[in-house]
Each structure stands twice: as structure tokens, then as C-alpha cells.
Motif scaffolding. Structure first.
Motif, PDB file in Angstrom:
ATOM      1  N   LYS A   1       0.840  -1.199   0.000  1.00  0.00           N
ATOM      2  CA  LYS A   1       0.000   0.000   0.000  1.00  0.00           C
ATOM      3  C   LYS A   1       0.870   1.242   0.000  1.00  0.00           C
ATOM      4  N   SER A   2       0.272   2.334  -0.448  1.00  0.00           N
ATOM      5  CA  SER A   2       0.889   3.648  -0.299  1.00  0.00           C
ATOM      6  C   SER A   2      -0.182   4.594   0.189  1.00  0.00           C
ATOM      7  N   SER A   3       0.216   5.604   0.938  1.00  0.00           N
ATOM      8  CA  SER A   3      -0.738   6.509   1.562  1.00  0.00           C
ATOM      9  C   SER A   3      -0.461   7.946   1.150  1.00  0.00           C
ATOM     10  N   TYR A   4      -1.511   8.697   0.947  1.00  0.00           N
ATOM     11  CA  TYR A   4      -1.383  10.103   0.588  1.00  0.00           C
ATOM     12  C   TYR A   4      -2.717  10.783   0.836  1.00  0.00           C
ATOM     13  N   ASN A   5      -2.799  12.058   0.519  1.00  0.00           N
ATOM     14  CA  ASN A   5      -4.046  12.806   0.666  1.00  0.00           C
ATOM     15  C   ASN A   5      -4.551  13.227  -0.708  1.00  0.00           C
ATOM     16  N   GLN A   6      -5.872  13.331  -0.836  1.00  0.00           N
ATOM     17  CA  GLN A   6      -6.490  13.732  -2.103  1.00  0.00           C
ATOM     18  C   GLN A   6      -7.603  14.723  -1.817  1.00  0.00           C
ATOM     19  N   GLN A   7      -7.693  15.738  -2.657  1.00  0.00           N
ATOM     20  CA  GLN A   7      -8.715  16.771  -2.471  1.00  0.00           C
ATOM     21  C   GLN A   7      -9.713  16.821  -3.615  1.00  0.00           C
TER      22      GLN A   7
ATOM     23  N   ALA B   1     -16.629  15.783   0.107  1.00  0.00           N
ATOM     24  CA  ALA B   1     -15.881  16.011   1.349  1.00  0.00           C
ATOM     25  C   ALA B   1     -15.762  17.500   1.643  1.00  0.00           C
ATOM     26  N   GLY B   2     -16.606  18.319   1.028  1.00  0.00           N
ATOM     27  CA  GLY B   2     -16.583  19.745   1.319  1.00  0.00           C
ATOM     28  C   GLY B   2     -15.298  20.418   0.911  1.00  0.00           C
ATOM     29  N   ASN B   3     -14.676  19.928  -0.176  1.00  0.00           N
ATOM     30  CA  ASN B   3     -13.412  20.485  -0.684  1.00  0.00           C
ATOM     31  C   ASN B   3     -12.277  20.365   0.317  1.00  0.00           C
ATOM     32  N   LYS B   4     -12.367  19.390   1.220  1.00  0.00           N
ATOM     33  CA  LYS B   4     -11.300  19.127   2.190  1.00  0.00           C
ATOM     34  C   LYS B   4     -10.427  17.971   1.695  1.00  0.00           C
ATOM     35  N   LYS B   5      -9.194  17.942   2.170  1.00  0.00           N
ATOM     36  CA  LYS B   5      -8.312  16.828   1.845  1.00  0.00           C
ATOM     37  C   LYS B   5      -8.738  15.579   2.596  1.00  0.00           C
ATOM     38  N   VAL B   6      -8.655  14.462   1.914  1.00  0.00           N
ATOM     39  CA  VAL B   6      -9.101  13.188   2.473  1.00  0.00           C
ATOM     40  C   VAL B   6      -7.934  12.202   2.430  1.00  0.00           C
ATOM     41  N   SER B   7      -7.786  11.410   3.457  1.00  0.00           N
ATOM     42  CA  SER B   7      -6.733  10.393   3.484  1.00  0.00           C
ATOM     43  C   SER B   7      -7.074   9.257   2.527  1.00  0.00           C
TER      44      SER B   7
ATOM     45  N   ARG C   1     -15.016  10.387  11.730  1.00  0.00           N
ATOM     46  CA  ARG C   1     -14.825  11.379  10.669  1.00  0.00           C
ATOM     47  C   ARG C   1     -14.933  12.804  11.177  1.00  0.00           C
ATOM     48  N   GLY C   2     -15.943  13.094  11.952  1.00  0.00           N
ATOM     49  CA  GLY C   2     -16.055  14.379  12.628  1.00  0.00           C
ATOM     50  C   GLY C   2     -16.438  15.565  11.781  1.00  0.00           C
ATOM     51  N   GLU C   3     -16.305  16.701  12.410  1.00  0.00           N
ATOM     52  CA  GLU C   3     -16.722  17.949  11.801  1.00  0.00           C
ATOM     53  C   GLU C   3     -15.878  18.312  10.588  1.00  0.00           C
ATOM     54  N   LYS C   4     -14.762  17.625  10.398  1.00  0.00           N
ATOM     55  CA  LYS C   4     -13.908  17.908   9.255  1.00  0.00           C
ATOM     56  C   LYS C   4     -14.703  17.880   7.956  1.00  0.00           C
ATOM     57  N   TYR C   5     -15.675  16.964   7.864  1.00  0.00           N
ATOM     58  CA  TYR C   5     -16.498  16.870   6.672  1.00  0.00           C
ATOM     59  C   TYR C   5     -17.935  17.294   6.966  1.00  0.00           C
ATOM     60  N   GLY C   6     -18.142  18.122   8.005  1.00  0.00           N
ATOM     61  CA  GLY C   6     -19.466  18.615   8.335  1.00  0.00           C
ATOM     62  C   GLY C   6     -20.304  17.618   9.098  1.00  0.00           C
ATOM     63  N   ILE C   7     -19.642  16.618   9.718  1.00  0.00           N
ATOM     64  CA  ILE C   7     -20.409  15.608  10.454  1.00  0.00           C
ATOM     65  C   ILE C   7     -19.936  15.566  11.905  1.00  0.00           C
ATOM     66  N   ARG C   8     -18.857  14.832  12.208  1.00  0.00           N
ATOM     67  CA  ARG C   8     -18.297  14.781  13.549  1.00  0.00           C
ATOM     68  C   ARG C   8     -16.786  14.668  13.442  1.00  0.00           C
ATOM     69  N   GLU C   9     -16.081  14.724  14.531  1.00  0.00           N
ATOM     70  CA  GLU C   9     -14.612  14.712  14.477  1.00  0.00           C
ATOM     71  C   GLU C   9     -14.048  13.692  15.443  1.00  0.00           C
ATOM     72  N   GLU C  10     -13.185  12.850  14.943  1.00  0.00           N
ATOM     73  CA  GLU C  10     -12.404  11.921  15.758  1.00  0.00           C
ATOM     74  C   GLU C  10     -11.272  11.430  14.884  1.00  0.00           C
ATOM     75  N   PRO C  11     -10.070  11.227  15.398  1.00  0.00           N
ATOM     76  CA  PRO C  11      -8.930  10.908  14.539  1.00  0.00           C
ATOM     77  C   PRO C  11      -9.000   9.525  13.927  1.00  0.00           C
ATOM     78  N   ASN C  12      -8.148   9.327  12.926  1.00  0.00           N
ATOM     79  CA  ASN C  12      -7.955   8.023  12.302  1.00  0.00           C
ATOM     80  C   ASN C  12      -7.425   7.045  13.347  1.00  0.00           C
ATOM     81  N   PRO C  13      -7.255   5.761  13.037  1.00  0.00           N
ATOM     82  CA  PRO C  13      -6.654   4.841  14.005  1.00  0.00           C
ATOM     83  C   PRO C  13      -5.329   5.393  14.506  1.00  0.00           C
ATOM     84  N   PRO C  14      -5.101   5.370  15.827  1.00  0.00           N
ATOM     85  CA  PRO C  14      -3.876   5.984  16.363  1.00  0.00           C
ATOM     86  C   PRO C  14      -2.627   5.311  15.833  1.00  0.00           C
TER      87      PRO C  14
END
Length: 474
Positions: free
Chosen positions: A67-73, A80-86, A164-177
Motif C-alpha cells: 500500500k501507499s498513503s497520501y491525501n487527495q482533495q 468532502a466539502g473540498n477538504k483533503k481526504v486520506s 470522521r467528525g466535523e472535518k467533513y461537516g459531520i463529527r470529528e475523531e482521529p484516524n486509528p492511532p
């Protein structure tokens, strides 16, 4: 687990619909080495002091995925409300067939995915991530089903999950630690821009901009020039500078040779245990990969492009590679399925102008490519910086002698500019000393001028004497 079990090999589990555990691993070690892992049938931990126990715990028969990981907007499959998504791109899946027990190396029966599968909103950026089905968290089994059973991701379910949280207009909680202190080497590739290109490649900013704009406009270019001017080196870095990072997944490099054919390049029959089967070639596969990801640019690099019979290799695609024909569909030789060359694919070829055994590019192909000539860059600002950095009198003398020999080559009607000696012959990997200078003279430069003037002993002797004089007083 016994030693014999550890070092034995097993067949991969045939049923991918019931996978409950998988190791998601990175393949970035200064550069993307996914292809190396797939070709060798292995995976290796690039760290000497991390993940050792974790890798040792991997069992024969366990599933594994690169796998490879990055962000996409932009161009997301959900709002996603024009926010970057993992994003986590799954590039290959496989089954572990051997664990060497050293925390470093596994043997794997790999299956490469023609197009990376994009998984959104839930990932780890650790190089080794153990994903196991959990009764109290449905996300892990959802990822396993997506990877191995081709079950589509339910974006709405993830968007409305509590993490997901408020980042996308819903609620906020981080990805898996993530584990504390872990390097997120896989999170993104090293950035690469115009300044990085101008630092690495010895051409002016004006020429770089002309080259970049030429490729983006024409979509097909050939970098031509004598040996040692950095054509192959520059081709990759040109692509990186346009992509904005050193991301190998957007590049494919091959080399033409006299026996290369349409069947090797695009599509053709290949023998199997039960007869013959149509196999897609690297250009066909890469076009499909680019077509499935229109938001990104893809670069297909062909080394020694003039070594092949180009009309024979490209066939009917000579028409489709033209900039204004991109996206047009035709039926190709071995398939009834319409095929096109996507608009986001760019071709970069390299041509050695000194090899007199090769035919010139035919006019049909020449019209479809623009040509950009690379020259020795001994007088460039970048090479001057290199001289100042090493501050070596013998090195400077060697450069002067090579420049003199280049004048002889350019003035010889049987050779000319296309046979000049390139600056990369004199670009050291490490420090410069007498041993390095002597080796370059004896094993690189003298054999080259001997080939050039095999029928002119006078010129060859002059060159040898001048080159050998660099260290004659030592």
C-alpha cells in the motif's frame, strides 16, 4: 511454530472472500520499489531497528498487501466539502510463503493489481500495519473485504462514522492511532519541483520551462544527445517536477531493443501450459492505469527508443499517440474491445545520437514527437558549482582536457556534436581522488575515443596523451 514450518512453502489460500487478517506493508525506501518486490517475489523491511518483532510474527499463509498513503482533495467519489481526504492505494496483494525469521525478509506469492484500488478515510501510515477482523469495529473487516473480495467501500458509512467528525461537516475523531514516535515514511513521497530539477539537472531555467511546456503541449517528446549528457536521469526528474513529488507509481520505464515487437509492447499471444493466451504489454497496461485515474498525469519513459523498429512496435497506435487523437478509440490487432491512449499519459523517449549502428527515426514517428537536444553542460552554473564543491586541481584539469577533446570531435565531419563526451562521465558519486580520476580516464574515456577514432590513430593518440597527462606527474 517449528523451524521446519517456518522455512517451508505453502500454496496461497484460494478463497479470498473469507480473509480475516492481512498485513498492509509499504514499499517506499528512498524510491518506490514495488516492482522490485513483485519481480523477486519478496517483501523486505527497510529498517534495521523497527518492525523486527512484528515482521517475525507474520505466519506462512498470511495475506499481505502493498500500500501507499497520501491525501487527495479533487475528484473524490464523494462530497468532502473540498477538504483533503486520506487515501490508501492498494497496489498488490499476496500470500506469505516463507518468513526468514530475521525481521527483515519474507517470500510472497504476489498478484499485481493492474490499477491500484483506492481506499478512503481509514488508514495507517505505518510501514507494517496488521489489520485483523474485530467484533467491535466493522471498519477492519470492511477493508479486508474491499482488498480481497472486491467489495466496494461504503463511503456514506465511513463519512457518518464517529471518527470522521466535523472535518467533513459531520463529527470529528482521529484516524486509528499511530504508534508513538513512528516515522510516517509512507504518508507521502518526497516533494520535487522546478528548483529541485534545476539543482539536479545542468540546464538553465529557460530551457527547463521550454522542455516542460513542450511535453505538456505535444505529449510526446524525445530527449536526444550524445552519451553521458543525462537523458535518462533528466527524463525521470522532468516527470517528478511536473507531478510535484518523487512518486514512481505515475512512471513506467522500459527499454527498446532490436527484437522488441508490438506483441511485447501492446498486446499479443504468449505460450501457457494449456496453449496460448493473449497477454497485455506494458504500454497497454499503463494506458489503462492512466485512464482509470484521469486526475493525475502519467509518464511512460522509453530508453533507447531508436533501437527498435518503431512502426512495427507502435502499429496502429502511431495515430492514437498524437495529442489531438488522445481519447479516440479504435479496435487493436488482438482485441475487439475499443482502446485509446488517454489524454493524461505523456511519452518521453531517449535517443543516443552517437550510436552509428542505429537507423534514424522514421518520418511518420518523427512528426508525432518533438525533439529536445541535450548537450554537454561543462560550462553550466550547476557544473561550476560541482567544481567549486570538489575543489580538486586534477579534476579541473581533466574537465579542460575533455572539453578540448569535444572540440576535436565536433570539428570531425565523421563525428560532430552528436558524439561529444557528456558531463555525467565526470559527475562522481562520492569524493574525487587520484584513483577515481584514473579509473574514469582508463576505463570510460579512453575506450570511448578509441571507438570514435578506430580508423584515425593520430587523433586517438592525441586524446590518450592529453587524458593521461592529467595524472602524469603523480
Amino acid at each position: 511454530m517449528t523451524t521446519s514450518e517456518l522455512y517451508s512453502s505453502v500454496e496461497p489460500a484460494p478463497d479470498n472472500s473469507k480473509v480475516k487478517l492481512c498485513w498492509y506493508v509499504g514499499a517506499y525506501q528512498d524510491t518506490d520499489i514495488t516492482e522490485y518486490f513483485l519481480e523477486e517475489g519478496i517483501w523486505e523491511n527497510g529498517y534495521d531497528d523497527k518492525y523486527i518483532d512484528l515482521v517475525n510474527s507474520i505466519q506462512i499463509g498470511d495475506k499481505i498487501a502493498i500500500k501507499s498513503s497520501y491525501n487527495q482533495q479533487k475528484n473524490l467519489p464523494f462530497d468532502a466539502g473540498n477538504k483533503k481526504v486520506s487515501v490508501m492505494a492498494v497496489k498488490a496483494i499476496g500470500t506469505v510463503t516463507k518468513n526468514y525469521g530475521n525481521g527483515k525478509k519474507l517470500n510472497v506469492e504476489w498478484e499485481k493489481l493492474d490499477n491500484p484500488k483506492k481506499w478512503f478515510l481509514f488508514r495507517s501510515m505505518l510501514t507494517v500495519w496488521k489489520v485483523e477482523s474485530q467484533p467491535d469495529d466493522w471498519r477492519y473487516q470492511a477493508l479486508l473485504d474491499f482488498t480481497f473480495a472486491d467489495k466496494p467501500q461504503d463511503y456514506e458509512q465511513f463519512l457518518h462514522h464517529s471518527h470522521r467528525g466535523e472535518k467533513y461537516g459531520i463529527r470529528e475523531e482521529p484516524n486509528p492511532p499511530e504508534e508513538e514516535g513512528e516515522e510516517q515514511q509512507d504518508a507521502s513521497y518526497p516533494s520535487y519541483n522546478e528548483n529541485d530539477f534545476l539543482r539536479d539537472v545542468f540546464i538553465s531555467e529557460e530551457k527547463y520551462l521550454a522542455l516542460r511546456n513542450l511535453l505538456l503541449r505535444k505529449k510526446n517528446i524525445i530527449l536526444s544527445g550524445p552519451p553521458g549528457v543525462g537523458k535518462t536521469f533528466s527524463a525521470k526528474r522532468l516527470a517528478y517536477s511536473i507531478i510535484g513529488r518523487k512518486d514512481e507509481q505515475f512512471l513506467k520505464t522500459i527499454q527498446f531493443h532490436q527484437n522488441y515487437s508490438y506483441e511485447d509492447f501492446i498486446q499479443g499471444y504468449r505460450p501457457t501450459d494449456n496453449g496460448f493466451k493473449i497477454i497485455d504489454g506494458p504500454f497497454y497496461k499503463f494506458c489503462k492505469k492512466a485512464e482509470a485515474d484521469p486526475e493525475n498525469r502519467y509518464f511512460f519513459i522509453i530508453d533507447e527508443i531508436n533501437r527498435g523498429n518503431l512502426s512495427k512496435i507502435f502499429g496502429e497506435l502511431l495515430m492514437l499517440i498524437e495529442a489531438d487523437k488522445r481519447g479516440d478509440e479504435i479496435k487493436i490487432l488482438y482485441s475487439d474491445i475499443p482502446f485509446s491512449v488517454p489524454k493524461n499519459l505523456y511519452l518521453i523517449g531517449m535517443m543516443n545520437t552517437a550510436d552509428r549502428s542505429l537507423a534514424m527515426i522514421d518520418y511518420a514517428l518523427r512528426r508525432r514527437f518533438s525533439f529536445f537536444e541535450f548537450e554537454p553542460a561543462f560550462d553550466s552554473e550547476g557544473f561550476e558549482r560541482l567544481k567549486i564543491l570538489h575543489d580538486n586541481e586534477d579534476y579541473n584539469k581533466l574537465i579542460s582536457e575533455v572539453k578540448f577533446i569535444n572540440e576535436m570531435i565536433q570539428n570531425d565531419s565523421s563525428l560532430g556534436d552528436g558524439c561529444a563526451i557528456g558531463h555525467s562521465f565526470l559527475c562522481p558519486d562520492g569524493k574525487i581522488d587520484e584513483e577515481w580520476i584514473g579509473s574514469v580516464i582508463e576505463y570510460d574515456l579512453i575506450p570511448l575515443v578509441k571507438e570514435y577514432w578506430f580508423d584515425n590513430k593520430t587523433n586517438f593518440d592525441v586524446c590518450c596523451q592529453r587524458l593521461q597527462s592529467v595524472l602524469s606527474n603523480k
